[in-house]
Write a protein that holds these residues in place. Structure first.
Motif, PDB file in Angstrom:
ATOM      1  N   PRO A  22      16.051  -6.618  13.821  1.00 53.86           N
ATOM      2  CA  PRO A  22      16.930  -6.503  12.659  1.00 53.86           C
ATOM      3  C   PRO A  22      16.524  -7.519  11.605  1.00 53.86           C
ATOM      4  CG  PRO A  22      17.969  -7.834  14.334  1.00 53.86           C
ATOM      5  CD  PRO A  22      16.616  -7.468  14.882  1.00 53.86           C
ATOM      6  N   ALA A  23      17.124  -7.430  10.389  1.00 56.07           N
ATOM      7  CA  ALA A  23      16.745  -8.334   9.302  1.00 56.07           C
ATOM      8  C   ALA A  23      17.918  -9.164   8.788  1.00 56.07           C
ATOM      9  CB  ALA A  23      16.133  -7.539   8.145  1.00 56.07           C
ATOM     10  N   ALA A  24      19.100  -8.552   8.681  1.00 58.76           N
ATOM     11  CA  ALA A  24      20.274  -9.263   8.165  1.00 58.76           C
ATOM     12  C   ALA A  24      21.521  -8.643   8.774  1.00 58.76           C
ATOM     13  CB  ALA A  24      20.332  -9.190   6.630  1.00 58.76           C
ATOM     14  N   LEU A  83      24.592  -6.980   2.190  1.00 58.72           N
ATOM     15  CA  LEU A  83      23.957  -6.735   3.483  1.00 58.72           C
ATOM     16  C   LEU A  83      24.141  -7.909   4.425  1.00 58.72           C
ATOM     17  CD1 LEU A  83      20.594  -5.104   2.301  1.00 58.72           C
ATOM     18  CD2 LEU A  83      22.750  -3.982   2.926  1.00 58.72           C
ATOM     19  N   GLY A  84      24.482  -9.070   3.878  1.00 62.71           N
ATOM     20  CA  GLY A  84      24.735 -10.226   4.720  1.00 62.71           C
ATOM     21  C   GLY A  84      23.648 -11.266   4.623  1.00 62.71           C
ATOM     22  N   ALA A  85      23.698 -12.193   5.561  1.00 64.75           N
ATOM     23  CA  ALA A  85      22.723 -13.279   5.603  1.00 64.75           C
ATOM     24  C   ALA A  85      21.485 -12.843   6.360  1.00 64.75           C
ATOM     25  CB  ALA A  85      23.347 -14.507   6.268  1.00 64.75           C
ATOM     26  N   LEU A  86      20.342 -13.301   5.872  1.00 64.56           N
ATOM     27  CA  LEU A  86      19.103 -13.062   6.611  1.00 64.56           C
ATOM     28  C   LEU A  86      19.190 -13.744   7.966  1.00 64.56           C
ATOM     29  CD1 LEU A  86      16.578 -13.725   3.706  1.00 64.56           C
ATOM     30  CD2 LEU A  86      17.077 -11.505   4.746  1.00 64.56           C
ATOM     31  N   LEU A  87      18.693 -13.069   8.997  1.00 63.08           N
ATOM     32  CA  LEU A  87      18.704 -13.649  10.332  1.00 63.08           C
ATOM     33  C   LEU A  87      17.655 -14.756  10.432  1.00 63.08           C
ATOM     34  CD1 LEU A  87      19.128 -10.418  12.476  1.00 63.08           C
ATOM     35  CD2 LEU A  87      20.872 -12.018  11.683  1.00 63.08           C
ATOM     36  N   PRO A  88      17.815 -15.687  11.359  1.00 65.36           N
ATOM     37  CA  PRO A  88      16.859 -16.801  11.479  1.00 65.36           C
ATOM     38  C   PRO A  88      15.422 -16.297  11.590  1.00 65.36           C
ATOM     39  CG  PRO A  88      18.779 -17.207  12.855  1.00 65.36           C
ATOM     40  CD  PRO A  88      18.937 -15.811  12.323  1.00 65.36           C
ATOM     41  N   GLY A  89      14.540 -16.919  10.819  1.00 69.66           N
ATOM     42  CA  GLY A  89      13.122 -16.570  10.850  1.00 69.66           C
ATOM     43  C   GLY A  89      12.734 -15.503   9.851  1.00 69.66           C
ATOM     44  N   VAL A  90      13.714 -14.851   9.194  1.00 64.78           N
ATOM     45  CA  VAL A  90      13.413 -13.790   8.238  1.00 64.78           C
ATOM     46  C   VAL A  90      13.313 -14.389   6.839  1.00 64.78           C
ATOM     47  CG1 VAL A  90      14.153 -11.585   7.250  1.00 64.78           C
ATOM     48  CG2 VAL A  90      14.634 -12.100   9.662  1.00 64.78           C
ATOM     49  N   LEU A 113      18.798 -11.513  -4.476  1.00 66.55           N
ATOM     50  CA  LEU A 113      18.907 -12.550  -3.450  1.00 66.55           C
ATOM     51  C   LEU A 113      19.829 -13.645  -3.941  1.00 66.55           C
ATOM     52  CD1 LEU A 113      15.132 -12.822  -2.441  1.00 66.55           C
ATOM     53  CD2 LEU A 113      16.922 -11.474  -1.338  1.00 66.55           C
ATOM     54  N   GLU A 114      20.856 -13.916  -3.160  1.00 65.39           N
ATOM     55  CA  GLU A 114      21.755 -15.038  -3.410  1.00 65.39           C
ATOM     56  C   GLU A 114      21.807 -15.823  -2.110  1.00 65.39           C
ATOM     57  OE1 GLU A 114      25.490 -13.578  -4.849  1.00 65.39           O
ATOM     58  OE2 GLU A 114      24.602 -12.618  -6.627  1.00 65.39           O
ATOM     59  N   THR A 115      20.818 -16.690  -1.932  1.00 61.30           N
ATOM     60  CA  THR A 115      20.565 -17.373  -0.666  1.00 61.30           C
ATOM     61  C   THR A 115      21.861 -17.855  -0.011  1.00 61.30           C
ATOM     62  OG1 THR A 115      18.460 -18.122  -1.577  1.00 61.30           O
ATOM     63  CG2 THR A 115      19.229 -19.222   0.414  1.00 61.30           C
TER      64      THR A 115
END
Length: 488
Positions: A306-308, A325-332, A370-372
């Motif tokens: 998955p990505a986010a 879509l949510g937060a990017l998962l760790p490492g993405v 993108l809104e980190t």
């Protein structure tokens, strides 16, 4: 993780691994951990006996279940590359995919082979079809043989073959593309492992209660954690009874499956995850209202899984434009190209498309901002609507159409004169919802859409396609065009 799975299945061998369900919705054991382990080792011997070696391609056309899972694990054990064959793609596309993948052997269950032979006329009525599987590769039957099926994949005796321990290609998953140019997504063994680890971190399975879900990315992490996995029932009312008996700690269903389950009165428990198609805030809210402690929308692609992810509370509270879509998962990692299309890089991304160079970044085809650390979707680049020289991205506006009473809503372009388009909103109502009430609830959202406001509202079931029953925008556009023509 798959290496660990083969090891853990050899312990506590009498515990259930794969659960099915009776018509009354009661769970039944389809395979214990020991049976799944023995089947995996047996299929590894069978494939090795057939002459398959590390790097060879194995085509698989089988209904998800214990046998299909054991076959996938056996292929991984030997270092084979598994090509997933989907009957819903149609025979011409499947032939093109077979030519591209060039499998050394195709293993198909009896049902899949029947689709390609005596049951083909019936299958075509429900949009299922396979080409004659033996045209491009030898075929063996997985499980029970049906009339006219290929010889069974016989399991010989003797010691198991050695375990392959290197990297290399693990799986080919076909996505979009045409008959003349199919697209084959190739995941390496390391990338596949990273994807399953990302799912483990997101879902957090433990050994205390079952997990409900039928995809490989759900099965493997849950079984490694010690949890039995329940294959979700296909009929919504049976699924409702099944989940009532199981009380799973986590459930994975696609958005269409979730909507059907909710319409059937399903009550949820634990955490519920949904992806493979757009997941609206309204749908996640309905899942929470039906008993789930958490309801997650998962952003994933065939290329990056998955990505986010985003939980319902955060998604419902989001009041910005577009689809959170949510937060990017760790490492993405994420970036935007010059046209605003989202590109991703991650340990769990695919290695390449078959026949192409390895990826450095994967283009998602999604217009985003993108809104980190968050990603907000504006729409698919290819779904852009051109009206009066203005570009309209549906994903930017569709979330606002999901007012109470709306099950699913799409914004689509309908061809007009001079290559222009009109805009139609195709709106599917929840069972029992009033069109009059929904029209009233839509007045304010439609006003706020400004220049993107649709020219037409079409109240009808949204067409879907594919195994995950994603909304079919081309079919929705055709439906809207017919409706507009009928009302003139």
């Amino acid at each position: 993780m798959l290496d660990r799975l083969r090891t853990v299945l050899a312990h506590d061998t009498d515990r259930p691994a794969i659960l099915g369900t009776t018509r009354a919705g009661r769970p039944r054991t389809r395979a214990t951990r020991g049976q799944l382990h023995d089947l995996t080792e047996g299929y590894a011997r069978a494939l090795h006996h057939r002459g398959l070696r590390a790097g060879d391609t194995l085509g698989v056309a089988a209904i998800p279940g214990p046998a299909a899972l054991a076959l996938m694990l056996a292929a991984h054990r030997l270092g084979l590359r598994t090509a997933i064959l989907d009957p819903q793609a149609g025979p011409d596309v499947l032939l093109a995919r077979l030519r591209l993948a060039t499998p050394a052997l195709v293993v198909a269950d009896g049902a899949a082979q029947a689709l390609a032979s005596w049951a083909a006329p019936l299958a075509r009525r429900v949009h299922l079809a396979l080409p004659p599987l033996g045209d491009l590769a030898p075929v063996a039957t997985l499980g029970r043989r049906w009339p006219g099926a290929a010889p069974a994949l016989e399991i010989p005796g003797g010691p198991p073959p050695p375990v392959y321990e290197g990297d290399g290609d693990a799986v080919i998953v076909f996505t979009s593309g045409t008959t003349s140019s199919p697209r084959a997504v190739v995941h390496s063994r390391a990338g596949l492992d990273a994807g399953m680890q990302a799912v483990t971190d997101l879902v957090r399975p433990d050994a205390e209660s079952p997990v409900a879900g039928g995809t490989f990315f759900v099965l493997a992490p849950a079984l490694v954690a010690g949890a039995p996995v329940a294959m979700p029932a296909g009929r919504p009312h049976t699924l409702a009874r099944q989940l009532a008996h199981l009380h799973p700690q986590a459930t994975y269903l696609t958005p269409p499956e979730l909507r059907a389950a909710l319409d059937a009165g399903t009550r949820f428990s634990g955490r519920v995850y949904s992806g493979s198609a757009p997941v609206s805030a309204a749908l996640l809210g309905r899942v929470r209202d039906a008993g789930a402690t958490e309801a997650w929308g998962v952003y994933a692609l065939t290329e990056v899984f998955p990505a986010a992810a985003v939980e319902s509370r955060e998604k419902i509270a989001f009041d910005g434009g577009g689809d959170l879509l949510g937060a990017l998962l760790p490492g993405v990692s994420a970036r935007l190209d010059a046209a605003g299309v989202l590109e991703l890089r991650a340990p769990q991304m695919c290695d390449r498309y078959l026949g192409a160079a390895p990826h450095e970044w994967v283009s998602t085809g999604d217009i985003a901002r993108l809104e980190t650390p968050h990603v907000i979707l504006s729409g698919r680049a290819k779904d852009m609507i051109l009206r009066a020289a203005e570009n309209i991205y549906p994903g930017l506006y569709e979330p606002s159409l999901h007012v109470p009473g709306v099950a699913l809503a799409l914004l689509v372009g309908v061809p007009a004169a001079d290559q222009d388009e009109t805009v139609a909103a195709v709106i599917e109502l929840q069972p029992g919802a009033s069109e009059t009430a929904v029209r009233a609830a839509l007045r304010d959202p439609l006003t706020r859409m400004g220049d993107a406001r649709p020219d037409h509202l079409v109240f009808a079931p949204v067409p879907t396609s594919g195994r995950s029953r994603k909304p079919d925008r081309a079919a929705a556009s055709a439906l809207a065009a017919a409706h507009i023509a009928d009302t003139r």
